[in-house]
Structures are given as structure tokens and as C-alpha cells.
Motif scaffolding. Structure first.
Motif, PDB file in Angstrom:
ATOM      1  N   MET A   5       0.833  -1.194   0.000  1.00 57.47           N
ATOM      2  CA  MET A   5       0.000   0.000   0.000  1.00 57.47           C
ATOM      3  C   MET A   5       0.875   1.254   0.000  1.00 57.47           C
ATOM      4  O   MET A   5       0.632   2.198  -0.752  1.00 57.47           O
ATOM      5  N   GLY A   6       1.922   1.229   0.823  1.00 51.18           N
ATOM      6  CA  GLY A   6       2.840   2.366   0.877  1.00 51.18           C
ATOM      7  C   GLY A   6       3.461   2.629  -0.480  1.00 51.18           C
ATOM      8  O   GLY A   6       3.497   3.777  -0.950  1.00 51.18           O
TER       9      GLY A   6
ATOM     10  N   ALA B 260       8.755   4.027   4.072  1.00 45.85           N
ATOM     11  CA  ALA B 260       8.984   5.193   4.918  1.00 45.85           C
ATOM     12  C   ALA B 260       9.903   4.838   6.082  1.00 45.85           C
ATOM     13  O   ALA B 260      10.639   5.678   6.588  1.00 45.85           O
ATOM     14  N   LYS B 261       9.863   3.567   6.487  1.00 48.55           N
ATOM     15  CA  LYS B 261      10.673   3.168   7.632  1.00 48.55           C
ATOM     16  C   LYS B 261      12.154   3.072   7.279  1.00 48.55           C
ATOM     17  O   LYS B 261      12.997   3.152   8.157  1.00 48.55           O
TER      18      LYS B 261
ATOM     19  N   ILE C 192       0.922   4.237  -2.744  1.00 46.39           N
ATOM     20  CA  ILE C 192       0.726   5.672  -2.522  1.00 46.39           C
ATOM     21  C   ILE C 192       1.896   6.454  -3.110  1.00 46.39           C
ATOM     22  O   ILE C 192       1.712   7.451  -3.817  1.00 46.39           O
ATOM     23  N   LEU C 193       3.113   5.979  -2.848  1.00 49.73           N
ATOM     24  CA  LEU C 193       4.281   6.694  -3.360  1.00 49.73           C
ATOM     25  C   LEU C 193       4.288   6.701  -4.882  1.00 49.73           C
ATOM     26  O   LEU C 193       4.675   7.693  -5.500  1.00 49.73           O
TER      27      LEU C 193
ATOM     28  N   LEU D 227       1.813   8.286   9.711  1.00 54.50           N
ATOM     29  CA  LEU D 227       2.743   8.829   8.731  1.00 54.50           C
ATOM     30  C   LEU D 227       3.605   7.731   8.134  1.00 54.50           C
ATOM     31  O   LEU D 227       3.815   7.660   6.923  1.00 54.50           O
ATOM     32  N   LEU D 228       4.117   6.850   9.003  1.00 51.94           N
ATOM     33  CA  LEU D 228       5.037   5.817   8.531  1.00 51.94           C
ATOM     34  C   LEU D 228       4.331   4.818   7.633  1.00 51.94           C
ATOM     35  O   LEU D 228       4.827   4.464   6.568  1.00 51.94           O
ATOM     36  N   VAL D 229       3.172   4.375   8.063  1.00 52.72           N
ATOM     37  CA  VAL D 229       2.508   3.307   7.325  1.00 52.72           C
ATOM     38  C   VAL D 229       2.001   3.799   5.983  1.00 52.72           C
ATOM     39  O   VAL D 229       2.107   3.117   4.967  1.00 52.72           O
ATOM     40  N   THR D 230       1.497   5.021   5.944  1.00 53.60           N
ATOM     41  CA  THR D 230       0.979   5.517   4.672  1.00 53.60           C
ATOM     42  C   THR D 230       2.065   6.173   3.834  1.00 53.60           C
ATOM     43  O   THR D 230       1.785   6.690   2.758  1.00 53.60           O
ATOM     44  N   CYS D 231       3.288   6.188   4.354  1.00 52.29           N
ATOM     45  CA  CYS D 231       4.404   6.814   3.645  1.00 52.29           C
ATOM     46  C   CYS D 231       4.256   8.325   3.546  1.00 52.29           C
ATOM     47  O   CYS D 231       4.988   8.959   2.792  1.00 52.29           O
TER      48      CYS D 231
ATOM     49  N   TYR E 245       5.230  10.148   5.623  1.00 51.15           N
ATOM     50  CA  TYR E 245       6.479  10.569   6.254  1.00 51.15           C
ATOM     51  C   TYR E 245       7.468  11.115   5.241  1.00 51.15           C
ATOM     52  O   TYR E 245       8.203  12.039   5.528  1.00 51.15           O
ATOM     53  N   VAL E 246       7.493  10.515   4.055  1.00 54.37           N
ATOM     54  CA  VAL E 246       8.475  10.963   3.076  1.00 54.37           C
ATOM     55  C   VAL E 246       7.885  11.921   2.046  1.00 54.37           C
ATOM     56  O   VAL E 246       8.588  12.352   1.141  1.00 54.37           O
ATOM     57  N   LEU E 247       6.608  12.254   2.181  1.00 58.64           N
ATOM     58  CA  LEU E 247       6.022  13.190   1.234  1.00 58.64           C
ATOM     59  C   LEU E 247       6.346  14.617   1.640  1.00 58.64           C
ATOM     60  O   LEU E 247       6.571  14.905   2.809  1.00 58.64           O
TER      61      LEU E 247
ATOM     62  N   MET F 183       8.690  -1.439   5.246  1.00 56.09           N
ATOM     63  CA  MET F 183       7.959  -0.321   4.642  1.00 56.09           C
ATOM     64  C   MET F 183       8.886   0.787   4.176  1.00 56.09           C
ATOM     65  O   MET F 183       9.856   1.105   4.850  1.00 56.09           O
TER      66      MET F 183
ATOM     67  N   GLN G 122       2.792   6.854  13.557  1.00 56.56           N
ATOM     68  CA  GLN G 122       2.596   5.549  12.929  1.00 56.56           C
ATOM     69  C   GLN G 122       1.813   5.682  11.634  1.00 56.56           C
ATOM     70  O   GLN G 122       2.120   5.039  10.633  1.00 56.56           O
TER      71      GLN G 122
ATOM     72  N   PHE H 138       1.863   9.326  -6.121  1.00 57.21           N
ATOM     73  CA  PHE H 138       2.434  10.670  -6.025  1.00 57.21           C
ATOM     74  C   PHE H 138       3.577  10.843  -7.020  1.00 57.21           C
ATOM     75  O   PHE H 138       3.803  11.944  -7.520  1.00 57.21           O
TER      76      PHE H 138
ATOM     77  N   PHE I   4      -2.771  14.395   0.321  1.00 58.86           N
ATOM     78  CA  PHE I   4      -3.066  13.025   0.722  1.00 58.86           C
ATOM     79  C   PHE I   4      -4.076  12.992   1.856  1.00 58.86           C
ATOM     80  O   PHE I   4      -5.073  12.266   1.806  1.00 58.86           O
TER      81      PHE I   4
ATOM     82  N   ARG J 108      13.428  10.763  -2.108  1.00 58.91           N
ATOM     83  CA  ARG J 108      12.802  11.255  -0.883  1.00 58.91           C
ATOM     84  C   ARG J 108      13.570  10.846   0.368  1.00 58.91           C
ATOM     85  O   ARG J 108      13.475  11.498   1.397  1.00 58.91           O
TER      86      ARG J 108
END
Ligand SMILES: Cc1ncc(COP(=O)(O)O)c(C=O)c1O
Lengths: 568, 80
Positions: free
Chosen positions: A82-83, A483-484, A86-87, B18-22, B24-26, A481, B16, A90, B34, A135
Motif C-alpha cells: 500500500m505504501g 517510509a521506515k 501511494i508513493l 505517517l510511517l505506514v501511509t508513507c 512521512y516521506v512526502l 515499509m 505511525q 504521487f 493526501f 525522498r
């Protein structure tokens, strides 16, 4: 999953257990060579208290061979996809904005006059670099400004345009604990015997002769190094090259060519892959460390021969690594040697990460399994990791090395190794061998084994998903993930720990990970500090995915492979 | 004290998210897009649920009750 490859005390210790199930030509016991070493006592295990729970038992593996690859939890996999989804969305949005000049385009694009040609920046890798990697780019390629020992100093940098450009603030982050260098034995030092010897050698020989070994670049130091390497490995002869990558990519083409078959592990390093491709031989890839897959390919190769003509293959070369640097797994060398003997193939073993780091006296994966180095046809390794230097070697029979000396591109065209580097290797290797009259090298090897076990055990207890073999100093910890990946690198550096995070394309897209490299130079305090911080960040980022549900990596049990030799 | 703990919990939860939906890096403007889209979708789902679920439940109930009692059926038929 845990692969317990020995017949441990719980199972019945029948030697050659696997063979008994096969119908034809059963020969109890493994092939001759392995058998000779089966019951040989390992000095390491008996002398070292901490590791003595590794006991001996029959079977092809002398010690419990525990390797775990825990399955990705379903929810985590879904969230990871899912992450990325989304990325990616975008990413398309940003590409659209760039296309319509709504947003300034920072990345490389085709020039106006190239517009009608084949698009250069349209494939997935470019999209990924532009829209995902950018990013979190600040977690990679951080410049350091000290020796990359157990601790190092990092130049602080900031980005005001979301990682498209970086500015140095001029400040230095001091004493960051280094969990990312392949400095297994801690020989990356700027003081001590190795550095002194190298400095002396610079004064005496200079930094290099601009010629190849074949012409006037051959120094006495090079020959000394080669003799020492051969002695260290326990092989007849060896040859050293100035670059580890080129050792692989230039020597494989010298060894095999058209009409030969290369069987390569799917996770082999880029240098091996490049070498295999350059050679022009047919390449078939077997599943990572999967002996059934390898045996099937070998059988097929022998039964069917070359495609169309059905002539037998000229040579069959198996390419494997000692420790796989992304998975932390150790090659199943006893099985591979047994298979290689059974099917009369050749074996090329890349010990880049395992030399110095494995085995009771640091002789690499061959010693780790208690095998005979002469069973491996081509022993390759690098000086870049454990020895804190640069370059690579090839070891084997004298014929092999003499052949390579005249035919390898690396030997013919590359300039010879720099004498100070050679001296660093000689000094550190002598230290490991104990030829300098101290036990310092031996202590380092011991320390590394202890640190590895400690670090791995602690991480496992904390509930992280750790890949690989219990004895491998490369410790991949799963992040999953996207972002992690960035968050982990940043949070760790904030707390003064330098780590390496790895994502696509080095790993499969959902299996992003952090990779710790344990070193003998790490003290217990450093490891404890690092572990505490990892624990804290792990809680913050919810990285403790492990459910301790261990599933087998392979669909079928290992002992289905047969090891009897063809009698002829 | 409890308010502080609650605040911390909320900010942890947001992290959390932010991290899970990414997110965080937007970049901030992407983040707001979003969040807006996500909020709109959630709001619409909730609203639709609020509007339509009671009706559907009532219809379903009527249907099943008509299945159960044959007697009612005739009553309904006569009335309509
Ligand atoms: C398995 C393997 N082979 C070869 C190399 C190349 O060695 P070098 O860095 O000395 O060129 C590496 C380095 O990362 C490696 O991991």
C-alpha cells in the motif's frame, strides 16, 4: 525458519541419513573427503567456553547450522505494498507536473534535440530513483571524515530542497558508532602495526608503479603476498589483483567461455554476475542455497547437454559466495562439494565476506565446515573486508594460477597493486595467522564470533526479524515499509549510530532492510549502546515484526539430495 | 498528567500513520493533498453509511419478517 541441518542430539545421529532413502547405489556416508573430516575435533569448540554449546555430531554438518528467514507477516506485506502504491501515485503526479512545467525539474532529462529519440528516463528504475529514492536519499552516501573503525565521524549535511541537493553545515557529528562497515576484524585502523608497516612501505617503495604485473610492475612484495595468501588458504598457489570486483568479473571469462555452463546462485554479487555474462557461457540460476534446485540443474545439464546440438557441456562451473552480504546466509558448502564431486563440475567460491570472518582461525567458510580447501577448485576472495585493504585474490592449484597469470585480463591489463596496500594485507594476514608472534589476530577472530552471536541473539530476543545464519557477522534486520527505511536511518543517526539501510534494487521490493555488520573492534559497551538504541527506535517505528513463527525456507527437506559418488 | 499522556499517545499514533501511509516521506503540500483525499473518502464513506444503512436494515427486516409469517403477507397485500 530454522534449518537445523545436523542430525542433532534429538534426532538419531545416523551418518548419511539422507542416503538411506534413495533407491539406487546407496553408499552409506558422504563422499570421501567430507567423511574424513566428520569426526575431527574442532579446537575452537572445545576451547572456547562461550561457543561450546555447538557440539559435534555425525552427518555432513559438524555444527548446528541454524539459518532463519522468517516469513513476512501478511499485514506488513499488505501495508508495504500500500505504501509503495501511494508513493507511486504521487510519483505519477510529480512526473505529470514536471512534464507540464508546473514544477521545476531537477533530475536528468532528455535535451530538446533528443526529444524524438528513444526515451532514456522512462523505465521503472528511473521512476523509482526520481520519485521514491530521492525522498530518502539522505540515508545513503553520507560522507565520513575519519577512519571507518568501530566509531567514525560524519560530516553533517542538510537539504533545503527535499534531498535534491545537500549543503554541508561545516559541523561534524563525532563518535558515531559504526555498524555499517565490512570491517569484520577491525583492521581498518590509522594507528597500530598495520598502519605503521604500510607507512614504512610507502617511504621505501612509493605508492605504486604504473605498470602491470606482466611488464615491470612486479615487485617482490607481490610475490611475498601471493605466497602468504596460498599458505593462509592452504592451497598450492594464489594470485592477487588490485580490485576485488575485477577479480571476479575478469577471471570468470578467462576460465569459462562459449559451450560452458555456469550455475549461479540467484543472490550472487554483481561482480560474479558481470563476470558470468562477460564470459559468454550459458548461465542458469538456481534458487538461493537450494540444493534441490542446483542438483536438478546439474542433472539436466548432464542429461541434455547443450541446447540444440546436445553435445556435452565443456565445463560446468558452480558460482557461489561464502556469506551472502544481503541475506547473511552461509553457503551450504558440504552439499555443494558433494554435488560437484558427484556430477564432476567445478566450483568457484567467492569468499569476499567470509574470509577472515568465519572459521575458528579465520580461514573462511571452508574451515568453518571443516572441509579441505583443495575440494574447492577456485577460491576467490577480497582483501577489502576483513583485511582493511583493497584488492582480491584467486587461490587454487598451480596450473590454475599459472593459467590465469597469462590469460586473465586483470593480470594483463591492470596496474599492479600498490605496495602500501600489499603491506597492509601482509601485516594483517600475518596477524591473523599468528606469524607476528602474538595471539592478537586469533583474539580478533574469537571476538568477532562472540560479538556476532551476542548481537544476533539480542536482536532476536527483542523481536526483530533477523535474516541469516547465526554465525554470520552480516545481520540484516527487516524494515519492509519504504517510509521506515528513511526513518530508521535518520533516527539512528540522531542517536549517534551509523547504519546501512538497503532497499530496492538491492533487495526485492518489499524486503527492505537495515544491515548491521558486526566487527571485532566493537566493544561490549558499544554493542549494548547500539542495541539499546535499536530497541528504542524499533519501538518508535514498530519494527518488532517477529512472531517467532519459523517456517522452512525450502519446500522439501534437505536430505532428499543424494550424496553418493558415481563409482567409475 | 493524563492529558499529557493522551497527547503523547495521539502524536505517536499520528507518527505511525505517517510511517505506514508513507506520508512521512512526502513533501508538506503532498501530505496535505493526501490527508484531504483520505479525509474526504472517509467522510463520504461514513456519511453514506449513515444515510443508507438504516434504510437497508429496515428493508431487510421487512423482507425477512415477510418470509417468516405468511399471515402478514396477506395483510400487506391487502393494505397495498
Ligand atoms: C561477494 C563479493 N564479491 C566481490 C566484491 C568486490 O570486492 P571489492 O569491493 O574489493 O571490489 C564484493 C564487494 O562488495 C562482494 O561482496
Amino acid at each position: 525458519m530454522v534449518l537445523n541441518m545436523t542430525e542433532g542430539p534429538v534426532k538419531k545421529p545416523v551418518n548419511g541419513n539422507g542416503c538411506c532413502r534413495t533407491s539406487n547405489g546407496v553408499k552409506p556416508g558422504m563422499n570421501g573427503c567430507v567423511k574424513n573430516h566428520l569426526y575431527q575435533q574442532h579446537s575452537y569448540c572445545s576451547s572456547d567456553e562461550k561457543s561450546s554449546h555447538i557440539c559435534h555430531n555425525g552427518g555432513i554438518y559438524k555444527r548446528p547450522f541454524k539459518e532463519s528467514f522468517e516469513e513476512t507477516p501478511m499485514l506488513v506485506a499488505v501495508l508495504t505494498y500500500m505504501g509503495y502504491g501511494i508513493l507511486t501515485l504521487f510519483g505519477y503526479l510529480r512526473d505529470f507536473l514536471r512534464e507540464w512545467k508546473i514544477e521545476k525539474c531537477h533530475n536528468a532529462t532528455e535535451r530538446e534535440e533528443q526529444k524524438d529519440f528513444v526515451p532514456l528516463y522512462q523505465d521503472f528504475e528511473n521512476f523509482y530513483t526520481r520519485n521514491l529514492y530521492m525522498r530518502i536519499r539522505d540515508s545513503w552516501n553520507r560522507p565520513i571524515c575519519s577512519v571507518p573503525g568501530a566509531k567514525f565521524d560524519i560530516l553533517e549535511r542538510v537539504s533545503y530542497d527535499y534531498n535534491w541537493t545537500f549543503k554541508y553545515t561545516g559541523r561534524i557529528v563525532n563518535d558515531v558508532i559504526n555498524m555499517g562497515s565490512y570491517n569484520y576484524l577491525g583492521f581498518a585502523e590509522n594507528s597500530g602495526v598495520c598502519a605503521d608497516a604500510a607507512a614504512e612501505m610507502t617511504l621505501k617503495y612509493g605508492v605504486g608503479v604504473c605498470s602491470t604485473r606482466r611488464e615491470i610492475g612486479n615487485l617482490d612484495k607481490h610475490e611475498e603476498l601471493e605466497k602468504l595468501v596460498a599458505k593462509f588458504l592452504g592451497v598450492e598457489a594464489s594470485m592477487a589483483f588490485g580490485m576485488g570486483f575485477a577479480t571476479n568479473s575478469m577471471n570468470i571469462p578467462a576460465l569459462v567461455g562459449k559451450g560452458c555452463l555456469i550455475l549461479s546462485d540467484e543472490l550472487n554479487h554483481a561482480s560474479l554476475v558481470l563476470g558470468a555474462r562477460l564470459s559468454g557461457a550459458t548461465i542458469r540460476v538456481f534458487k538461493h542455497n537450494n540444493m534441490q534446485s542446483l542438483e536438478k540443474l546439474l542433472k539436466d545439464a548432464i542429461v541434455h547437454g547443450q541446447p540444440r546440438t546436445h553435445r556435452p557441456w565443456k565445463k560446468i562451473l558452480i558460482l557461489v559466495e561464502g556469506i551472502y552480504s544481503m541475506e547473511g546466509s552461509i553457503v551450504h558448502l558440504p552439499d555443494i562439494i558433494a554435488l560437484k564431486k558427484k556430477y564432476k563440475a567445478y566450483l568457484y567460491l567467492d569468499e569476499a565476506h567470509s574470509i577472515g570472518a568465519l572459521g575458528p582461525t579465520g580461514r573462511g567458510v571452508v574451515e568453518y565446515f571443516g572441509l579441505d580447501p583443495r575440494d574447492v577448485d577456485i577460491m576467490m576472495g577480497t582483501f577489502t573486508k576483513s583485511f582493511g585493504a583493497a584488492g582480491g585474490y584467486i587461490g587454487g592449484t598451480k596450473e590454475l594460477v599459472d593459467y590465469l597469470r597469462t590469460h586473465s585480463h586483470s593480470a594483463v591489463y591492470a596496474t599492479s597493486m600498490s605496495p602500501p596496500v600489499v603491506e597492509q594485507i601482509i601485516t594483517s594476514m600475518k596477524c591473523i595467522m599468528g606469524e607476528d608472534g602474538t595471539t592478537l589476530g586469533q583474539e580478533r577472530v574469537q571476538q568477532l564470533a562472540e560479538n556476532t552471536r551476542y548481537f544476533r541473539r539480542k536482536l532476536q530476543e527483542m523481536g526483530f526479524i533477523i535474516y541469516g545464519n547465526d554465525d554470520s557477522p552480516v545481520v540484516p534486520m527487516m524494515l519492509y515499509m519504504p517510509a521506515k527505511i528513511g526513518a530508521f536511518g535518520r533516527e539512528m543517526l540522531k542517536r549517534n549510530i551509523g547504519v546501512v539501510v538497503v532497499g530496492f534494487p538491492a533487495t526485492p521490493i518489499i524486503e527492505s532492510r537495515a544491515r548491521f555488520c558486526v566487527s571485532a573492534a566493537h566493544t561490549k559497551e558499544m554493542l549494548d549502546t547500539a542495541l539499546n538504541v535499536i530497541n528504542e527506535v524499533g519501538d518508535l517505528l514498530q519494527l518488532k515484526y517477529s512472531r517467532h513463527r519459523l517456517v522452512p525456507l525450502l519446500d522439501r527437506p534437505f536430505d532428499e539430495t543424494t550424496y553418493e559418488e558415481n563409482e567409475d | 498528567m493524563d492529558v499529557k499522556r493522551f497527547k503523547e499517545y495521539i502524536s505517536w499514533l499520528y507518527y505511525q500513520y505517517l510511517l505506514v501511509t508513507c506520508s512521512y516521506v512526502l513533501e508538506p503540500w503532498e501530505q496535505s493533498i493526501f490527508n484531504t483525499v483520505l479525509l474526504t473518502v472517509v467522510a463520504m464513506v461514513v456519511y453514506t453509511a449513515y444515510v443508507f444503512i438504516p434504510i437497508h436494515i429496515r428493508l431487510a427486516l421487512e423482507f425477512f419478517s415477510s418470509l417468516c409469517g405468511g399471515q402478514h403477507e396477506s395483510t400487506v397485500a391487502i393494505m397495498s
